[in-house]
Enzyme design. Structure first.
Site, PDB file in Angstrom:
ATOM      1  N   CYS A 175       3.074  15.933 -13.776  1.00 19.82           N
ATOM      2  CA  CYS A 175       3.676  17.240 -13.526  1.00 19.82           C
ATOM      3  C   CYS A 175       3.434  17.696 -12.092  1.00 19.82           C
ATOM      4  O   CYS A 175       2.703  18.661 -11.835  1.00 19.82           O
ATOM      5  CB  CYS A 175       3.125  18.248 -14.522  1.00 19.82           C
ATOM      6  SG  CYS A 175       3.495  17.728 -16.193  1.00 19.82           S
TER       7      CYS A 175
ATOM      8  N   PRO B 187     -13.084  -7.314   4.652  1.00 19.02           N
ATOM      9  CA  PRO B 187     -11.696  -7.088   4.250  1.00 19.02           C
ATOM     10  C   PRO B 187     -11.616  -6.565   2.813  1.00 19.02           C
ATOM     11  O   PRO B 187     -12.327  -7.051   1.933  1.00 19.02           O
ATOM     12  CB  PRO B 187     -11.069  -8.478   4.354  1.00 19.02           C
ATOM     13  CG  PRO B 187     -12.204  -9.436   4.220  1.00 19.02           C
ATOM     14  CD  PRO B 187     -13.434  -8.743   4.712  1.00 19.02           C
TER      15      PRO B 187
HETATM   16  C1  LIG Z   1     -12.622   0.790   3.472  1.00 18.84           C
HETATM   17  C2  LIG Z   1     -13.590  -0.014   4.196  1.00 18.84           C
HETATM   18  C3  LIG Z   1     -13.374  -1.373   4.373  1.00 18.84           C
HETATM   19  C4  LIG Z   1     -12.129  -2.080   3.883  1.00 18.84           C
HETATM   20  O1  LIG Z   1     -10.993  -1.663   4.549  1.00 18.84           O
HETATM   21  P1  LIG Z   1      -9.591  -2.395   4.252  1.00 18.84           P
HETATM   22  O2  LIG Z   1      -8.634  -1.659   5.097  1.00 18.84           O
HETATM   23  O3  LIG Z   1      -9.328  -2.240   2.808  1.00 18.84           O
HETATM   24  O4  LIG Z   1      -9.750  -3.821   4.660  1.00 18.84           O
HETATM   25  C5  LIG Z   1     -14.351  -2.112   5.002  1.00 18.84           C
HETATM   26  N1  LIG Z   1     -15.482  -1.532   5.459  1.00 18.84           N
HETATM   27  C6  LIG Z   1     -15.721  -0.222   5.321  1.00 18.84           C
HETATM   28  C7  LIG Z   1     -16.970   0.356   5.807  1.00 18.84           C
HETATM   29  C8  LIG Z   1     -14.781   0.579   4.696  1.00 18.84           C
HETATM   30  O5  LIG Z   1     -15.018   1.877   4.568  1.00 18.84           O
END
Ligand SMILES: *Cc1c(COP(=O)(O)O)cnc(C)c1O
Length: 432
Positions: free
Chosen positions: A362, A292
């Protein structure tokens, strides 16, 4: 009343975050200002790892996706909760190293990692490298051989699940730049190669189906597909996959009418699917990882701005200009993301106007939002934009040579600087 549980209004009618008067924070540190509530970050991390322990028998790990919001203080907080980290660049790895993060709890991601990054990841001893493609597997095999180490790897898989979200943040479908496709057999062929590699240990499979997902079904569906793949690897190659990483993407409340499922419910349902599928398929329960990012950082953050000019264009709209914008929050110009905003010094008044909050860059598209309900805002007022803890500071830029704002952490009624505001000399520090 507010989108994040740590926000309230005090006797002076000011917005508070974690019990602290946000108008006082703006006075003390200046604006624009990112404010992160450490207590809420810790609480959310605990909700995730406690649920993993409860519903998945302690066989799970929470790896905070640091791209949502990364700085050394954030790494220290995650480390002190005993959770892991997901990093996607040498810069995020370096931040974790410098913060003293236990690197064996770090997963290293990226769809186009350089040799330098792979070598660095091995040197600092990251726990897992999540390999995205075959050329990367070959490069890692070579670099690990040169260094005489044998890293554990996972494969990023496109499970073919389409989660209902904005199309720029949907990643699990076949037409994505991330990972190996299942449907075409690409992923299986790659696994065959990986298990035969001498200098890497094939540990697990990973998927991440998108971001800001409110439904639980796509996570359950992805888990099923991934376990089917694990079973196929066992049955056809006689190889036991030890880890299943289901990525991040849990949705949060940006607007008052958003109603995401509690994180506990996600984990309860997904754990139950994983357990029952394992039984059905006759495979051992893998160690489960989740990543997460937004759900941990976003609700804990707000951004404070000072109002400058107000322009009422009769019959068209009212612009309220602030001292920040797309340089500190590019999410509106990128994805038309919506936020709630409050005049922090009038937080007890009704939000009975509809305004466009305009940034100072801008670009006509440099807005925080259009048609936003807000109290009557005048020059000198403080506007708080809510739930900005994720993908704001981490996506900020120096466009127009603006200085990046400071990040202040609050905890137990106290505030402290975690990232200093950039100085004018910071703006020219690499100029020769
Ligand atoms: C961006 C990402 C996450 C986190 O995603 P959230 O939507 O911010 O929870 C987890 N794992 C991977 C591989 C990601 O690219």
């Amino acid at each position: 009343m507010f989108v994040s549980e740590n926000l309230d209004v005090n006797a002076q009618g000011h917005l508070t975050a974690g019990g602290i008067d946000t108008v006082e924070l703006a006075e003390k540190y200046g604006t624009p200002l990112y404010v992160m509530d450490e207590e809420l970050i810790r609480k959310t991390l605990r909700r995730f790892h406690d649920s993993m322990n409860k519903y998945y028998n302690g066989m799970g790990e929470v790896h905070y996706a640091s791209k949502a919001f990364s700085c050394m203080e954030m790494c220290r907080i995650v480390a002190s909760e005993g959770d892991g980290l997901d990093a996607v660049s040498i810069g995020e790895l370096y931040t974790a190293v410098k913060a003293g993060f236990p690197m064996e709890k770090v997963g290293f991601h990226g769809n186009n990692k350089s040799d330098e990054e792979l070598a660095y990841a091995l040197e600092v001893g990251v726990g897992h490298i999540i390999v995205d493609n075959i050329p990367e597997l070959h490069r890692l095999e070579r670099i690990a051989g040169e260094k005489g180490v044998k890293p554990q790897i996972m494969f990023r898989i496109k499970p073919g699940i389409e989660a209902h979200t904005h199309d720029k943040i949907m990643t699990g479908q076949i037409d994505s730049k991330f990972g190996f496709a299942l449907e075409t057999g690409e992923a299986f062929e790659a696994v065959k190669e990986a298990v035969a590699c001498e200098n890497v240990e094939f540990y697990g499979v990973h998927c991440h189906i998108g971001s800001q997902i409110f439904d639980i079904e796509p996570f359950e569906a992805a888990a099923k597909v991934m376990l089917g793949f694990i079973a196929k690897i066992k049955n056809e190659l006689g190889y036991e996959v030890k880890g299943l990483n289901l990525g991040g993407g849990f949705g949060i409340k940006y607007l008052n009418d958003h109603d995401p499922a509690p994180f506990e419910t996600y984990l309860e349902r997904v754990s139950s699917v994983v357990k029952s599928e394992c039984e059905k398929l006759g495979i051992a329960q893998p160690r489960m990882f989740i990543e997460p990012g937004r759900s941990i950082a976003a609700p804990a953050g707000i951004t404070l701005y000072t109002v400058g000019a107000r322009k009422e264009i009769p019959g068209i709209r009212t612009y309220v200009s602030i001292d920040g914008g797309m340089c500190d929050n590019p999410r509106y110009i990128l994805y038309q993301s919506e936020y709630e905003a409050v005049v922090a010094n009038k937080a007890n008044e009704e939000r009975n106007e509809k305004v466009t909050i305009a940034g100072r860059c801008c670009e006509s598209g440099d807005l925080i939002g259009e048609n936003m309900p807000l109290q009557h805002a005048e020059s000198g007022d403080i506007i708080a934009v809510l739930a900005t803890g994720a993908y704001n500071y981490s996506m900020s830029s120096n466009y127009n040579r603006l200085q990046k704002p400071a990040v202040v952490f609050i905890n137990n009624g106290e505030s402290r600087i975690a990232v200093k505001r950039e100085s004018l000399d910071d703006i020219i520090k690499n100029d020769v």
